[in-house]
Design an enzyme around this catalytic site. Sequence first.
Site, PDB file in Angstrom:
ATOM      1  N   GLN A  91     -26.725 -43.878  19.294  1.00 35.40           N
ATOM      2  CA  GLN A  91     -27.339 -44.212  20.574  1.00 35.40           C
ATOM      3  C   GLN A  91     -28.748 -44.768  20.429  1.00 35.40           C
ATOM      4  O   GLN A  91     -29.276 -45.367  21.366  1.00 35.40           O
ATOM      5  CB  GLN A  91     -27.377 -42.983  21.483  1.00 35.40           C
ATOM      6  CG  GLN A  91     -26.009 -42.501  21.916  1.00 35.40           C
ATOM      7  CD  GLN A  91     -26.118 -41.232  22.722  1.00 35.40           C
ATOM      8  OE1 GLN A  91     -26.070 -40.146  22.170  1.00 35.40           O
ATOM      9  NE2 GLN A  91     -26.286 -41.367  24.025  1.00 35.40           N
ATOM     10  N   HIS A 148     -19.504 -40.618  19.907  1.00 36.49           N
ATOM     11  CA  HIS A 148     -20.491 -41.686  19.707  1.00 36.49           C
ATOM     12  C   HIS A 148     -20.494 -42.166  18.261  1.00 36.49           C
ATOM     13  O   HIS A 148     -20.624 -43.361  17.992  1.00 36.49           O
ATOM     14  CB  HIS A 148     -21.903 -41.220  20.080  1.00 36.49           C
ATOM     15  CG  HIS A 148     -22.221 -41.330  21.528  1.00 36.49           C
ATOM     16  ND1 HIS A 148     -22.212 -42.523  22.225  1.00 36.49           N
ATOM     17  CD2 HIS A 148     -22.565 -40.378  22.436  1.00 36.49           C
ATOM     18  CE1 HIS A 148     -22.537 -42.307  23.481  1.00 36.49           C
ATOM     19  NE2 HIS A 148     -22.754 -41.006  23.634  1.00 36.49           N
ATOM     20  N   GLY A 157     -27.939 -33.749  24.225  1.00 32.43           N
ATOM     21  CA  GLY A 157     -27.383 -34.217  22.963  1.00 32.43           C
ATOM     22  C   GLY A 157     -27.704 -35.682  22.764  1.00 32.43           C
ATOM     23  O   GLY A 157     -27.854 -36.435  23.732  1.00 32.43           O
ATOM     24  N   CYS A 170     -24.312 -39.081  30.183  1.00 31.53           N
ATOM     25  CA  CYS A 170     -24.665 -39.632  28.878  1.00 31.53           C
ATOM     26  C   CYS A 170     -25.981 -40.392  29.003  1.00 31.53           C
ATOM     27  O   CYS A 170     -26.175 -41.148  29.952  1.00 31.53           O
ATOM     28  CB  CYS A 170     -23.555 -40.570  28.399  1.00 31.53           C
ATOM     29  SG  CYS A 170     -23.844 -41.305  26.786  1.00 31.53           S
ATOM     30  N   LEU A 171     -26.855 -40.180  28.032  1.00 31.08           N
ATOM     31  CA  LEU A 171     -28.133 -40.894  28.057  1.00 31.08           C
ATOM     32  C   LEU A 171     -27.952 -42.401  27.930  1.00 31.08           C
ATOM     33  O   LEU A 171     -28.812 -43.166  28.345  1.00 31.08           O
ATOM     34  CB  LEU A 171     -29.043 -40.362  26.944  1.00 31.08           C
ATOM     35  CG  LEU A 171     -29.445 -38.895  27.082  1.00 31.08           C
ATOM     36  CD1 LEU A 171     -30.297 -38.459  25.893  1.00 31.08           C
ATOM     37  CD2 LEU A 171     -30.174 -38.650  28.391  1.00 31.08           C
ATOM     38  N   HIS A 226     -18.438 -34.872  22.552  1.00 30.33           N
ATOM     39  CA  HIS A 226     -19.020 -36.078  23.152  1.00 30.33           C
ATOM     40  C   HIS A 226     -19.856 -36.840  22.115  1.00 30.33           C
ATOM     41  O   HIS A 226     -19.703 -38.058  21.947  1.00 30.33           O
ATOM     42  CB  HIS A 226     -19.878 -35.656  24.355  1.00 30.33           C
ATOM     43  CG  HIS A 226     -20.630 -36.766  25.015  1.00 30.33           C
ATOM     44  ND1 HIS A 226     -20.319 -37.222  26.271  1.00 30.33           N
ATOM     45  CD2 HIS A 226     -21.708 -37.492  24.608  1.00 30.33           C
ATOM     46  CE1 HIS A 226     -21.163 -38.189  26.601  1.00 30.33           C
ATOM     47  NE2 HIS A 226     -22.023 -38.367  25.611  1.00 30.33           N
ATOM     48  N   GLU A 227     -20.725 -36.122  21.407  1.00 27.93           N
ATOM     49  CA  GLU A 227     -21.604 -36.777  20.432  1.00 27.93           C
ATOM     50  C   GLU A 227     -20.823 -37.270  19.212  1.00 27.93           C
ATOM     51  O   GLU A 227     -21.139 -38.337  18.662  1.00 27.93           O
ATOM     52  CB  GLU A 227     -22.742 -35.850  20.020  1.00 27.93           C
ATOM     53  CG  GLU A 227     -23.652 -35.389  21.163  1.00 27.93           C
ATOM     54  CD  GLU A 227     -24.236 -36.502  22.019  1.00 27.93           C
ATOM     55  OE1 GLU A 227     -24.396 -37.639  21.530  1.00 27.93           O
ATOM     56  OE2 GLU A 227     -24.535 -36.233  23.196  1.00 27.93           O
TER      57      GLU A 227
END
Length: 168
Positions: free
Chosen positions: A53, A140, A48, A94-95, A136-137
Amino acid sequence: MNLLTILEYPDPRLRTPATPISADEINDELQTLIDRMFATMYAAPGIGLAATQVDVHQQLIVIDVSENKDQPLVLINPSYTPVEDATELMQEGCLSVPEYWADVKRYVRIRVRALDRHGVEQDFECDGLLAHCVQHECDHLKGIVFVDYLSRLKQDRLKKKLAKMHAA
């Protein structure tokens, strides 16, 4: 395709709330951004990626939780509501927080409303990994990073670890 640069925690730009995307903004430029976000996410590799991000502060998420990376999902202006109060812990990464995983409690089953990449309304329920990923996204897009759910001690340790990684 040119990959996008993923912001890393604790970059303050990760805290910028995203703004909704209007119907007239669903154009070729947005389609290119979506394609670049998928390419960046797959290359990272991740499941994701929120536009926040990659320093684009619009309400846009790309997700693909499939094993074969053949079920891309685009969510424009996403929102979700829990279908029930039940929650579960699941390990998340997480990226934007490389090489760090932690258990995060999220709703088990959610109802998602969003537009797809063509502006068509979507309304579906999901659970498991997809439900965790959507939550999660969506965080963000509000300027929330999953480590915000951790204790202050764990957050401080993570910041020190990341500072050492960047200094090396």
